[in-house]
Structures are given as structure tokens and as C-alpha cells.
Write an enzyme that holds these catalytic residues in place. Structure first.
Site, mmCIF file in Angstrom:
data_model
loop_
_atom_site.group_PDB
_atom_site.id
_atom_site.type_symbol
_atom_site.label_atom_id
_atom_site.label_comp_id
_atom_site.label_asym_id
_atom_site.label_seq_id
_atom_site.Cartn_x
_atom_site.Cartn_y
_atom_site.Cartn_z
ATOM 1 N N HIS A 109 0.822 -1.220 0.000
ATOM 2 C CA HIS A 109 0.000 0.000 0.000
ATOM 3 C C HIS A 109 0.853 1.267 0.000
ATOM 4 C CE1 HIS A 109 -3.777 -2.269 1.681
ATOM 5 N NE2 HIS A 109 -3.576 -2.476 0.389
ATOM 6 N N CYS A 136 8.733 18.431 -7.572
ATOM 7 C CA CYS A 136 9.201 17.056 -7.791
ATOM 8 C C CYS A 136 10.705 17.108 -8.054
ATOM 9 C CB CYS A 136 8.465 16.450 -8.986
ATOM 10 S SG CYS A 136 9.207 14.914 -9.581
ATOM 11 N N THR A 176 -4.157 -7.565 11.194
ATOM 12 C CA THR A 176 -4.971 -6.939 10.149
ATOM 13 C C THR A 176 -6.411 -7.429 10.273
ATOM 14 O OG1 THR A 176 -5.285 -6.669 7.756
ATOM 15 C CG2 THR A 176 -4.096 -8.636 8.457
ATOM 16 N N GLU A 203 -7.787 -9.751 18.255
ATOM 17 C CA GLU A 203 -9.099 -10.382 18.414
ATOM 18 C C GLU A 203 -9.388 -11.150 17.130
ATOM 19 O OE1 GLU A 203 -11.259 -6.789 18.962
ATOM 20 O OE2 GLU A 203 -11.019 -6.197 16.874
ATOM 21 N N ALA A 219 0.332 -8.267 19.415
ATOM 22 C CA ALA A 219 1.409 -8.665 18.501
ATOM 23 C C ALA A 219 2.751 -8.700 19.225
ATOM 24 C CB ALA A 219 1.468 -7.699 17.314
HETATM 25 C C1 BJW Z 1 -3.830 -5.684 16.874
HETATM 26 C C2 BJW Z 1 -3.283 -4.872 17.872
HETATM 27 C C3 BJW Z 1 -2.175 -5.374 18.580
HETATM 28 C C4 BJW Z 1 -4.972 -3.831 16.988
HETATM 29 N N1 BJW Z 1 -1.693 -6.577 18.294
HETATM 30 N N2 BJW Z 1 -3.354 -6.894 16.625
HETATM 31 C C5 BJW Z 1 -16.152 -5.378 -2.407
HETATM 32 C C6 BJW Z 1 -15.581 -6.630 -2.256
HETATM 33 C C7 BJW Z 1 -14.231 -6.826 -2.411
HETATM 34 C C8 BJW Z 1 -13.393 -5.769 -2.708
HETATM 35 C C9 BJW Z 1 -13.948 -4.522 -2.855
HETATM 36 C C10 BJW Z 1 -15.313 -4.332 -2.725
HETATM 37 N N3 BJW Z 1 -15.560 -3.017 -2.935
HETATM 38 C C11 BJW Z 1 -14.400 -2.387 -3.187
HETATM 39 C C12 BJW Z 1 -13.407 -3.289 -3.145
HETATM 40 C C13 BJW Z 1 -11.956 -3.047 -3.318
HETATM 41 C C14 BJW Z 1 -11.349 -2.248 -2.177
HETATM 42 C C15 BJW Z 1 -11.772 -2.824 -0.836
HETATM 43 O O1 BJW Z 1 -11.205 -3.762 -0.334
HETATM 44 N N4 BJW Z 1 -12.769 -2.232 -0.200
HETATM 45 C C16 BJW Z 1 -13.256 -2.732 1.068
HETATM 46 C C17 BJW Z 1 -13.736 -1.569 1.894
HETATM 47 C C18 BJW Z 1 -14.330 -3.782 0.802
HETATM 48 N N5 BJW Z 1 -9.925 -2.379 -2.339
HETATM 49 C C19 BJW Z 1 -9.226 -1.571 -3.133
HETATM 50 O O2 BJW Z 1 -9.746 -0.631 -3.717
HETATM 51 C C20 BJW Z 1 -7.757 -1.889 -3.324
HETATM 52 N N6 BJW Z 1 -7.447 -1.955 -4.699
HETATM 53 C C21 BJW Z 1 -7.996 -2.900 -5.495
HETATM 54 O O3 BJW Z 1 -8.802 -3.719 -5.086
HETATM 55 O O4 BJW Z 1 -7.537 -2.851 -6.779
HETATM 56 C C22 BJW Z 1 -8.087 -3.809 -7.715
HETATM 57 C C23 BJW Z 1 -7.438 -5.163 -7.628
HETATM 58 C C24 BJW Z 1 -8.127 -6.279 -8.001
HETATM 59 C C25 BJW Z 1 -7.542 -7.528 -7.936
HETATM 60 C C26 BJW Z 1 -6.245 -7.662 -7.520
HETATM 61 C C27 BJW Z 1 -5.557 -6.545 -7.172
HETATM 62 C C28 BJW Z 1 -6.154 -5.308 -7.210
HETATM 63 C C29 BJW Z 1 -6.900 -0.820 -2.695
HETATM 64 C C30 BJW Z 1 -7.006 -0.797 -1.203
HETATM 65 C C31 BJW Z 1 -6.197 0.360 -0.633
HETATM 66 C C32 BJW Z 1 -6.288 0.442 0.884
HETATM 67 N N7 BJW Z 1 -5.684 1.648 1.311
HETATM 68 C C33 BJW Z 1 -5.558 1.902 2.739
HETATM 69 C C34 BJW Z 1 -4.909 3.290 2.902
HETATM 70 C C35 BJW Z 1 -3.421 3.199 2.531
HETATM 71 C C36 BJW Z 1 -2.665 4.421 2.855
HETATM 72 C C37 BJW Z 1 -2.786 4.816 4.313
HETATM 73 O O5 BJW Z 1 -2.225 4.140 5.196
HETATM 74 O O6 BJW Z 1 -3.442 5.829 4.561
HETATM 75 O O7 BJW Z 1 -4.747 0.895 3.345
HETATM 76 S S1 BJW Z 1 -7.094 1.777 3.640
HETATM 77 C C38 BJW Z 1 -6.393 1.074 5.092
HETATM 78 O O8 BJW Z 1 -6.891 -0.270 5.290
HETATM 79 C C39 BJW Z 1 -4.896 0.929 4.786
HETATM 80 C C40 BJW Z 1 -4.582 -0.403 5.393
HETATM 81 O O9 BJW Z 1 -3.378 -0.918 4.843
HETATM 82 C C41 BJW Z 1 -5.819 -1.204 5.070
HETATM 83 C C42 BJW Z 1 -6.016 -2.422 5.948
HETATM 84 O O10 BJW Z 1 -6.177 -2.049 7.276
HETATM 85 P P1 BJW Z 1 -5.565 -2.967 8.424
HETATM 86 O O11 BJW Z 1 -4.084 -2.921 8.378
HETATM 87 O O12 BJW Z 1 -6.189 -4.294 8.403
HETATM 88 O O13 BJW Z 1 -5.999 -2.139 9.726
HETATM 89 P P2 BJW Z 1 -7.365 -2.224 10.589
HETATM 90 O O14 BJW Z 1 -7.404 -1.021 11.440
HETATM 91 O O15 BJW Z 1 -8.509 -2.501 9.725
HETATM 92 O O16 BJW Z 1 -7.161 -3.525 11.492
HETATM 93 C C43 BJW Z 1 -6.178 -3.573 12.520
HETATM 94 C C44 BJW Z 1 -6.271 -4.940 13.194
HETATM 95 O O17 BJW Z 1 -5.226 -5.006 14.142
HETATM 96 C C45 BJW Z 1 -7.597 -5.194 13.950
HETATM 97 O O18 BJW Z 1 -8.100 -6.476 13.605
HETATM 98 C C46 BJW Z 1 -7.172 -5.157 15.421
HETATM 99 O O19 BJW Z 1 -7.896 -6.073 16.238
HETATM 100 C C47 BJW Z 1 -5.734 -5.552 15.348
HETATM 101 N N8 BJW Z 1 -4.896 -5.024 16.440
HETATM 102 N N9 BJW Z 1 -4.031 -3.727 17.996
HETATM 103 C C48 BJW Z 1 -2.299 -7.335 17.354
HETATM 104 N N10 BJW Z 1 -1.587 -4.653 19.615
#
Ligand code: BJW
Length: 233
Positions: A109, A136, A176, A203, A219
Site C-alpha cells: 500500500h 518534484c 490486520t 481479536e 502482537a
Molecule cells: C492488533 C493490535 C495489537 C490492533 N496486536 N493486533 C467489495 C468486495 C471486495 C473488494 C472490494 C469491494 N468493494 C471495493 C473493493 C476493493 C477495495 C476494498 O477492499 N474495499 C473494502 C472496503 C471492501 N480495495 C481496493 O480498492 C484496493 N485496490 C484494489 O482492489 O484494486 C483492484 C485489484 C483487483 C484484484 C487484484 C488486485 C487489485 C486498494 C485498497 C487500498 C487500501 N488503502 C488503505 C490506505 C493506505 C494508505 C494509508 O495508510 O493511509 O490501506 S485503507 C487502510 O486499510 C490501509 C490499510 O493498509 C488497510 C487495511 O487495514 P488494516 O491494516 O487491516 O488495519 P485495521 O485497522 O482494519 O485492522 C487492525 C487490526 O489489528 C484489527 O483487527 C485489530 O484487532 C488488530 N490489532 N491492535 C495485534 N496490539
């Protein structure tokens, strides 16, 4: 777990939580403080670039005060001592894996400390603010944006990631929520290929039921214990 020679690790915001970096979807996380459509989509950036550049400047500043935690350090130790193949695929835009010493890291990402020029499309290392519209370093246009992957954009190096999962015999997901694709689908891709799967998360996540094994806890505790298991096997 015996005879593990090839590991793919997916990390998310939870691995950096104990370093003081906000997660996205936990209570009080970034998506409670900011509108996701405004700050994490290309459309939001087109509507209000100042808001988006300020959001990422704030996060770059927070990162400068954070330090890697025991989980990052344990993965860096695994990277240094595990003789098999290893790839740490991180969804995180922080550099805490690298600062802990890990080398085999892929940022699917993007990275907070990188800027992407919307004029010439070059990626440049970037440690400063972007909201003051700097030039740039390659083409001099004042067209830099954060080099991060927003919703609707293609994550980086997908071919390499799928290739690594195809070769893996263990897939481990750490900190995640399994809410964002394509990363959330890796566990099913791995299972389809008969790869063993393990989740380490605070969780149960949206995708916990897909994993062969799911362990719950911080973690900073779970990851060092799992790395000890792997290195002593
Ligand atoms: C702990 C802890 C501790 C806490 N110890 N654990 C419908 C169905 C399927 C897909 C889609 C759909 N509609 C749209 C889509 C696609 C879309 C998507 O997934 N949307 C969803 C909302 C459904 N995805 C995209 O658009 C992606 N691109 C794409 O799909 O392109 C087409 C493609 C097709 C096929 C192949 C390849 C590509 C792009 C996604 C971009 C995400 N961007 C972000 C922002 C990045 C920049 C930034 O940082 O600002 O990425 S959003 C945000 O979420 C960020 C993260 O990387 C990402 C995931 O979040 P993460 O890391 O899981 O964090 P949390 O907060 O959700 O979870 C934290 C976890 O930690 C929790 O479970 C806690 O319990 C735990 N935790 N403390 C251990 N101490």
C-alpha cells in the site's frame, strides 16, 4: 510446525499499534477521526488536496516519533536467522519493519516516506511535508502526492506477492482486520494452494474462520513467541 522452508507474512496496522501508530478500524482509529472517502480515495484528493496532504503530513510526523516494537524486532530476527525463503508483505505505510532491521519487506500500500509525482509518475524518497507543494525532484512540477495506495487504486507488486504465496508452505497474517482486498483474500488464495495458514491478531478478525489456526493477543507478545517456535523447529 515442522519443515517450513518458505514463509509469506502479511502485516497490518495492528503490528504497529504498540508503537503508538493509530490503526484504521479499531475504536478511536483513523476512520473514526477522518472520513475515509475524503482522505483515502483519488476522488477525495481531487476534491480537496490540502486536506489529504495535511492528513498524510500529520501521519508522517507521528511516524517520526514512533519506534519499532517487539513484534517488528521479532520479524527482523526471523528475517536475519531464517535460512528459507521469506517475504514480509506489509499493508502499512510506516517504515517500522525496516527500522527494526528487516530486509525482505514489500509495501503493497505504498510508503509514507515516499512521494509520487502526478506529472512524471516518478516515486521519490520523501521525509518532509507535502502540503507546501514542493517541486518534484525529477521534473520540478509542484505535483507531488503521498505515494500510498488509495481505494480504487492497484496495490504495488501484486504479481510478486501472488508468486510468493504460490511458493509458500506457510502464510501468516499479523494485525490486520481482513476488511480490505486484495490483502484480505490472500488467506483463501493460500488455502486453495494447500498452504498452511496462521493468524496472529488482537481479536478474531473478519477472516479468522479461513485460517487453519488463529491466535488472539497483542502482537508484541504473540509474534516473538511464534518466531521462537519457527527458529527452534
Ligand atoms: C492488533 C493490535 C495489537 C490492533 N496486536 N493486533 C467489495 C468486495 C471486495 C473488494 C472490494 C469491494 N468493494 C471495493 C473493493 C476493493 C477495495 C476494498 O477492499 N474495499 C473494502 C472496503 C471492501 N480495495 C481496493 O480498492 C484496493 N485496490 C484494489 O482492489 O484494486 C483492484 C485489484 C483487483 C484484484 C487484484 C488486485 C487489485 C486498494 C485498497 C487500498 C487500501 N488503502 C488503505 C490506505 C493506505 C494508505 C494509508 O495508510 O493511509 O490501506 S485503507 C487502510 O486499510 C490501509 C490499510 O493498509 C488497510 C487495511 O487495514 P488494516 O491494516 O487491516 O488495519 P485495521 O485497522 O482494519 O485492522 C487492525 C487490526 O489489528 C484489527 O483487527 C485489530 O484487532 C488488530 N490489532 N491492535 C495485534 N496490539
Amino acid at each position: 510446525m515442522t519443515d517450513i522452508r518458505n514463509i509469506v507474512i502479511l502485516t497490518g496496522a495492528g503490528i504497529s499499534a504498540e508503537s503508538g501508530i493509530d490503526t484504521f478500524r479499531d475504536a478511536g482509529g483513523l476512520w473514526e477521526q477522518h472520513n475515509i472517502d475524503d482522505v483515502a480515495t483519488p476522488e477525495g484528493f481531487a476534491r480537496n488536496p490540502d486536506l489529504v496532504l495535511g492528513f498524510y503530513d500529520m501521519r508522517r510526523e507521528a511516524l517520526s516519533k514512533a519506534q519499532p516494537n517487539a513484534a517488528h524486532q521479532a520479524l527482523a530476527r526471523l528475517d536475519a536467522e531464517f535460512s528459507g525463503d521469506l517475504l514480509i508483505v506489509t499493508q502499512n505505510v510506516d517504515d517500522l519493519h525496516e527500522r527494526a532491521g528487516a530486509k525482505r519487506v514489500l509495501h503493497m500500500h505504498g510508503e509514507l516516506k515516499s512521494a509520487l509525482c502526478t506529472a512524471c509518475e516518478m516515486r521519490s524518497p520523501w521525509d518532509a511535508t507535502l502540503s507546501d507543494r514542493p517541486a518534484c525532484p525529477v521534473c520540478q512540477a509542484p505535483s507531488l502526492r503521498p505515494d500510498v495506495v488509495w481505494f480504487g487504486e492497484m496495490p504495488y507488486q501484486m504479481e510478486r506477492i501472488y508468486g510468493a504465496i504460490r511458493e509458500a508452505d506457510l502464510f501468516v497474517s499479523i494485525g490486520t482486520s481482513g476488511a480490505v482486498y486484495p490483502a484480505a483474500g490472500f488467506v483463501r488464495d493460500a488455502r486453495d494452494l494447500a498452504v498452511q495458514t496462521l493468524e496472529l491478531n488482537l481479536e478474531r478478525s473478519d477472516g479468522s474462520h479461513w485460517f487453519h489456526e488463529s491466535r488472539q493477543g497483542r502482537a508484541g507478545e504473540l509474534v516473538p513467541a511464534w518466531v521462537d517456535e519457527i527458529l527452534s523447529a
